[in-house]
Scaffold this active site. Structure first.
Site: not given
Length: 445
Positions: A380-382
């Site tokens: 979700d945070e790459c």
């Protein structure tokens, strides 16, 4: 008193005595006299409909008699002539509707399947025949990858040694050309057509991740060599080896398939007093061919470049390569547990692999679940590499009861990394992940 003619004539439906006193009801012959043949009155008397009411009901018995005789009853407001006589002039008069019985179709057969199924099957065969005529397209279509230049060069070397059966050049030394080399050998041309996933499992050993494609196998062993691609379109030619009987670890052994064969001749071939000469001669021939075709043997430049791009170690020891911004630390983050602790956590699944028990499985998942959740949070945070690392580690651990845990990690990671081919490969592999060393699709019935 001279009565007026009722416009309905003898067919008048009125039964009211007052009506009969006021109007005459001549027969058809009389009514038609004085009118030109075929000429019909088309105007409807408004007074006739006004005079009908509750006192002048329709005689339904006569209407029903007409229906029984298949004769369309006249409509007082609209029909001023005899419909039967009018219909006789129609070219379709007298024709009856043919009966047509629908054929019985089994419920499990799709609509028009008897027509379309053969056409679809024919199209598949034609497409397959066309693919067999172009080995590059066949490999791209069935194996979802492109081959490095050294692949075709190795085949040309084998043809220079044996034009009739180039695939058997290394057989006497205990090495087989397999996988995509079977396409060049035209072994698929007359073979049975299989499902797409079957081709992706062709010579795919138990611990082979999607990044690895087998092209050489040592006969009667678990030793196999193949191309290592961090991305499906990678044509760098890096080659690695694994012995499936020893575990999941892989080793990069060179930068082209010639390096792989020479590594086999130097390290894996079974040497006897009778084959020392042929082994040396083969190695010399390979070196001379590589030199004449500008193929660098035992080069390390590509391996060093890849080594710098590896973001973490994995259980298979080759690590993973994903886009990573080291300054921003974006693209990868470490798992919540070290490799040593993760192996301890996964060891609990070994005891329930053959006979999974929900209570025991849930107990084993308890310490693993936070690691899995952390990997998805990283996505979700790459930090896509985190999910791929965990998926690879679960895959390398080898217990099948972890397949459902690793599959979403693989799918998510490869999707974010734009490697959809590897999604197809890992899905097909997990559907039928087999141990053993005979993984030849061409011998499958």
């Amino acid at each position: 008193m001279d009565k007026a003619d009722c416009k309905y004539g003898a067919d008048c439906y009125q039964k009211n005595p007052a009506h009969k006193e006021k109007y005459r009801h001549p027969s058809k012959t009389v009514a038609s006299e004085g009118r030109s043949p075929g000429k019909a009155e088309t105007q409807t008397s408004p007074s006739s409909s006004a005079k009908r009411g509750s006192d002048d009901p329709l005689d339904h018995s006569e209407v029903l008699e007409d229906v029984k005789k298949c004769k369309r009853p006249p409509t007082p407001e609209k029909d001023n002539d005899n419909a039967e006589e009018s219909d006789k002039g129609n070219e379709y008069y007298g024709m009856t509707r043919q009966r047509y019985t629908l054929p019985e179709v089994p419920m499990d057969v799709g609509a028009m399947s008897d027509i379309y199924d053969p056409q679809i099957e024919f199209s598949k065969k034609e497409e397959y025949k066309e693919l067999c005529g172009d080995w590059r397209m066949f490999i791209k279509h069935k194996f979802l990858v492109d081959m490095p230049d050294c692949f075709e060069s190795m085949w040309n070397f084998c043809r220079s040694r044996s034009e009739e059966k180039p695939w058997e050049v290394f057989e006497k030394l205990g090495l087989r050309l397999v996988g995509p080399f079977d396409v060049l050998a035209k072994k698929f041309k007359d073979a049975k057509m299989h499902e797409p996933g079957d081709y992706l499992r062709h010579w795919r050993f138990y611990f082979d991740p999607p990044e690895f494609q087998t092209v050489l196998v040592k006969k009667d062993s678990g030793v196999h060599y193949g191309y290592w691609r961090d991305q499906p379109d990678d044509t760098s030619g890096l080659v690695a080896m694994n012995d499936v009987n020893k575990g999941c670890e892989f080793k990069i052994v060179g930068e082209n398939v010639f390096d792989a064969v020479i590594h086999f001749l130097e390290n894996e071939v079974t040497t006897t007093p009778f084959n020392k000469g042929p082994i040396a001669a083969m190695k010399k021939s390979l070196e001379e061919w590589a030199k004449s075709h500008d193929i660098k043997l035992k080069a390390t430049e590509k391996q060093k470049t890849r080594g710098k791009a590896v973001v973490c170690k994995t259980f298979h020891k080759n690590g993973i390569v994903v886009p990573f911004d080291r300054k921003k630390e974006l693209g990868y983050r470490e798992l919540l547990e070290s490799d040593a602790n993760l192996k301890k956590i996964l060891s609990r699944f070994d005891r329930i692999d053959n006979a999974p028990d929900k209570i025991e499985f849930d107990a084993a998942m308890s310490p693993l679940q936070p690691i899995v959740t952390g990997a998805f949070i990283a996505v979700d945070e790459c930090d896509f590499g985190t999910a791929l690392e965990l998926a690879i580690d679960l895959f390398c651990h080898g217990t099948k009861n972890l397949h459902d845990v690793m599959k979403p990690l693989f799918v998510t990671a490869y999707s974010m990394l734009h490697r959809p081919q590897y999604i197809a490969i890992i899905k097909s592999h997990l559907e039928d992940r087999r141990r053993g060393i005979n993984l030849d699709l061409l011998t499958k019935s």
